[in-house]
Structures are given as structure tokens and as C-alpha cells.
Scaffold this motif. Structure first.
Motif, short mmCIF file in Angstrom:
data_model
loop_
_atom_site.label_atom_id
_atom_site.label_comp_id
_atom_site.label_asym_id
_atom_site.label_seq_id
_atom_site.Cartn_x
_atom_site.Cartn_y
_atom_site.Cartn_z
N VAL A 1 -2.18 11.19 20.63
CA VAL A 1 -2.94 10.19 19.87
C VAL A 1 -4.42 10.30 20.27
O VAL A 1 -4.77 10.18 21.45
CB VAL A 1 -2.42 8.76 20.13
CG1 VAL A 1 -3.22 7.74 19.33
CG2 VAL A 1 -0.93 8.66 19.78
N HIS A 2 -5.27 10.53 19.28
CA HIS A 2 -6.69 10.74 19.52
C HIS A 2 -7.49 9.83 18.58
O HIS A 2 -7.15 9.72 17.40
CB HIS A 2 -7.07 12.20 19.27
CG HIS A 2 -6.03 13.18 19.75
ND1 HIS A 2 -6.02 13.66 21.03
CD2 HIS A 2 -4.95 13.72 19.12
CE1 HIS A 2 -4.98 14.48 21.18
NE2 HIS A 2 -4.33 14.53 20.03
N ARG A 3 -8.55 9.22 19.08
CA ARG A 3 -9.29 8.26 18.27
C ARG A 3 -10.80 8.45 18.40
O ARG A 3 -11.29 8.94 19.42
CB ARG A 3 -8.94 6.81 18.64
CG ARG A 3 -9.13 6.47 20.11
CD ARG A 3 -9.11 4.96 20.35
NE ARG A 3 -10.23 4.32 19.71
CZ ARG A 3 -11.41 4.18 20.29
NH1 ARG A 3 -11.64 4.65 21.50
NH2 ARG A 3 -12.39 3.56 19.64
N GLU A 4 -11.51 8.05 17.33
CA GLU A 4 -12.97 8.04 17.34
C GLU A 4 -13.43 7.14 16.21
O GLU A 4 -12.67 6.83 15.30
CB GLU A 4 -13.55 9.44 17.18
CG GLU A 4 -13.21 10.09 15.84
CD GLU A 4 -13.83 11.47 15.69
OE1 GLU A 4 -14.57 11.89 16.58
OE2 GLU A 4 -13.56 12.11 14.66
N LYS A 5 -14.70 6.72 16.28
CA LYS A 5 -15.30 5.91 15.23
C LYS A 5 -16.10 6.81 14.29
O LYS A 5 -16.82 7.71 14.73
CB LYS A 5 -16.25 4.85 15.83
CG LYS A 5 -15.55 3.75 16.61
CD LYS A 5 -15.01 2.69 15.67
CE LYS A 5 -14.50 1.48 16.44
NZ LYS A 5 -14.00 0.42 15.55
N ARG A 6 -16.00 6.55 12.98
CA ARG A 6 -16.77 7.29 12.00
C ARG A 6 -17.17 6.37 10.84
O ARG A 6 -16.45 5.44 10.50
CB ARG A 6 -15.98 8.47 11.43
CG ARG A 6 -15.92 9.68 12.36
CD ARG A 6 -15.40 10.90 11.61
NE ARG A 6 -15.46 12.08 12.45
CZ ARG A 6 -16.52 12.88 12.53
NH1 ARG A 6 -17.61 12.61 11.82
NH2 ARG A 6 -16.49 13.97 13.28
N THR A 7 -18.31 6.66 10.24
CA THR A 7 -18.70 5.96 9.02
C THR A 7 -18.20 6.70 7.79
O THR A 7 -18.07 6.11 6.72
CB THR A 7 -20.22 5.82 8.92
OG1 THR A 7 -20.83 7.12 8.98
CG2 THR A 7 -20.76 4.97 10.08
N GLN A 8 -17.90 7.99 7.94
CA GLN A 8 -17.44 8.79 6.80
C GLN A 8 -16.69 10.01 7.31
O GLN A 8 -17.03 10.59 8.34
CB GLN A 8 -18.61 9.23 5.95
CG GLN A 8 -18.23 10.09 4.74
CD GLN A 8 -19.40 10.35 3.82
OE1 GLN A 8 -20.15 9.42 3.47
NE2 GLN A 8 -19.58 11.59 3.40
N LEU A 9 -15.67 10.41 6.56
CA LEU A 9 -14.95 11.65 6.84
C LEU A 9 -14.63 12.32 5.51
O LEU A 9 -14.08 11.69 4.61
CB LEU A 9 -13.66 11.37 7.61
CG LEU A 9 -12.96 12.61 8.19
CD1 LEU A 9 -13.81 13.23 9.31
CD2 LEU A 9 -11.58 12.24 8.73
N ASP A 10 -14.98 13.60 5.40
CA ASP A 10 -14.72 14.37 4.17
C ASP A 10 -13.56 15.33 4.44
O ASP A 10 -13.72 16.31 5.18
CB ASP A 10 -15.97 15.15 3.76
CG ASP A 10 -17.17 14.25 3.57
OD1 ASP A 10 -17.18 13.52 2.57
OD2 ASP A 10 -18.09 14.28 4.42
N ILE A 11 -12.42 15.05 3.87
CA ILE A 11 -11.23 15.89 4.05
C ILE A 11 -11.23 16.95 2.96
O ILE A 11 -11.20 16.62 1.76
CB ILE A 11 -9.94 15.06 3.99
CG1 ILE A 11 -9.95 13.98 5.08
CG2 ILE A 11 -8.71 15.95 4.15
CD1 ILE A 11 -8.80 12.99 4.99
#
Length: 287
Positions: A237-247
């Protein structure tokens, strides 16, 4: 005041409806009622038209009905009030209100600005994701006859057959192979599971949680740990904060607030302070 509800004979819904009718008579106000049809496009357009003359909207229902109304509210100044009456009620769960307190918010003069998430033009209030969670939603196909336990049962069945996914993003990050990726605006999904306990509704960011479990036994451990709230300690389980992610990986189903809403490639982003929720004084969002 516009009232939007999903038709049904649930006791909680009927109690809320009776209470609203009594309040309207007591306060001498007129309520406009809209019963959803189950067809998203038709309901969205109808609610948008009704909101041209209404300054507030009350949702009597669960996360799916809230999602519908929030998307119809985009770009409008109307305030949202909620009377939880759904299966999961994950959005409302974050505030810790009793039924009495939720009713008090309907006519409250206090409101708070909350973030939304967005997948293209489609907004969501709680959690979006690809992989395992989308497979569970697809397997349920709207059938939740077991109530909140439907999510747990659906998840257990998919542990052994949901395919492993591989994601690539325009940010240059390959997430290798794994179980699922969640982008969380709120903390809860699936009727009370808390996959993103550090997500906040007012920080202008999405909590990105990547579950890299591949084998069936790793998935089982992750699922069991999530049920008791200790999954973040696991190595998968890995986490981070982002305002946007382009898959950019093509062909993966995208789930948001309990519905399949898109197929990758997609851009998922945060919309800070996008809606006004009627609340009680002193209320803070999740965090």
C-alpha cells in the motif's frame, strides 16, 4: 427548495419525506420534488433546469443520488443539503452527524465549501479508481439486496478473479502491476471501508493510494486489513497527495462513487471548494 430522491419504499427515505412535508407546512414554504429515473443523462438535465429557479437542493438518498445532484449543480450557486437514506452513505458518514443533526442542516444558515474530484467533466464526491474496485462495482451491477454487506461479499468474490492491472501516467510514473489505484477526495467507500483515512474534503488535493498486491493471498491480506483499518502498514500500500493524475494506459474501467463512469485514458483532478454544503456551525470536514 428542490428535493431530489430516488424512488423506493425504504423506511428511512419515507421518514425523511414525511418530515420534509411537515416542515414545509410549518414554515410555509414550497418544496419542488424530483424523483430520479435511473437514467443519468435525463436526470442530470432535468435537475439542472430545476436549479435555474432554486437556491438550494436537498438530496434524500445515498452516494449515487448525491453524485447525480452534485454534477447537476456544477457552475451554479445553489447550496446542497443531505438527508442520508442510501445503502452506504459514505459521503455523509464523514461528518459524524446523527439523523437529527442532518435534519437541522437542511434549514441551516451555515455552510462549508468542499472539494470535489473530477474525471474529465464528471465530478465525484468520494473516491474514484481503477482495478479491483471497478471490478466489484461491475460485478454488483447495481444489485445491493444484501445492503451494506453486498460490498463485502462482492469484494470477496472478486479477490480471486479480478485481473492484475498495470498503469502508466503522463507524469512519467509507471505504477507497475497491482490490484487497484484509488484517488480519494473523501475517506470512505463501500459502506464504511476507509481506504484513504488521510483524505480531506477541504485541502484541494486527492489522496492517491496504490495497492500493489498481485497474488490472491496478498489481495486477501489487503482486503482483511482494510476491513479493520490497518492496511496502510502493509508493504503493498503506497500513498501520496496529488492535485491531478493523467492515466494514459488505455481500456481500464473507471469507477467513482459506486458507478462506472469512464474508461482510461483519463485525467483525474481535484476541484477545490467546488460545492457549498449546508452544515452545523463549527463543522469541519474529514481530516
Amino acid at each position: 427548495m428542490l428535493v431530489v430522491y430516488k424512488p423506493g419504499s425504504g423506511r428511512k427515505l419515507q421518514r425523511h419525506v414525511r418530515w420534509l412535508r411537515a416542515q414545509a407546512e410549518q414554515r410555509q414554504i414550497t418544496l419542488s420534488w424530483y424523483e430520479t429515473t435511473g437514467f443519468y443523462g435525463r436526470d442530470n438535465e432535468a435537475i439542472r433546469l430545476l436549479l435555474q429557479t432554486e437556491s438550494s437542493v436537498v438530496v434524500v438518498g445515498g452516494d449515487g443520488t448525491i453524485n447525480l445532484v452534485v454534477n447537476a449543480m456544477c457552475g451554479k450557486s445553489a447550496q446542497l443539503a443531505c438527508l442520508p437514506a442510501g445503502t452506504g452513505n459514505d459521503f455523509c458518514r464523514q461528518f459524524g452527524y446523527t439523523e437529527k443533526q442532518w435534519r437541522e442542516t437542511v434549514f441551516s444558515s451555515h455552510s462549508i465549501a468542499l472539494d470535489l474530484g473530477a474525471i474529465g467533466e464528471r465530478c465525484f464526491v468520494n473516491i474514484a479508481g481503477v482495478g479491483f474496485n471497478a471490478d466489484v462495482v461491475q460485478s454488483l451491477r447495481g444489485q445491493k439486496h444484501g445492503g451494506a454487506l453486498s460490498y463485502v461479499w462482492g469484494g470477496l468474490k472478486q479477490l480471486f478473479c479480478a485481473p492484475t492491472i498495470e498503469l502508466k501516467t503522463a507524469q512519467g510514473r509507471g505504477l507497475t502491476q497491482g490490484m487497484m489505484l484509488l484517488l480519494a477526495n473523501g475517506r470512505f467507500f463501500a459502506a464504511g471501508l476507509q481506504p484513504a483515512p488521510l483524505a480531506q474534503l477541504q485541502d484541494g488535493q486527492l489522496e492517491c493510494v496504490w495497492f500493489s498486491a498481485k497474488t490472491w493471498w496478498q489481495r486477501l491480506i489487503v482486503f482483511a486489513a482494510m476491513l479493520v483499518g490497518c492496511h496502510q502498514r502493509l508493504p503493498w500500500v503506497h500513498r501520496e497527495k496529488r492535485t491531478q493524475l493523467d492515466i494514459v494506459t488505455p481500456g481500464l474501467a473507471v469507477e467513482a462513487d459506486g458507478d462506472l463512469v469512464a474508461t482510461t485514458p483519463v485525467t483525474i483532478r481535484s476541484l477545490p471548494g467546488a460545492i457549498q454544503l449546508r452544515s452545523l456551525p463549527g463543522t469541519a470536514s474529514s481530516g
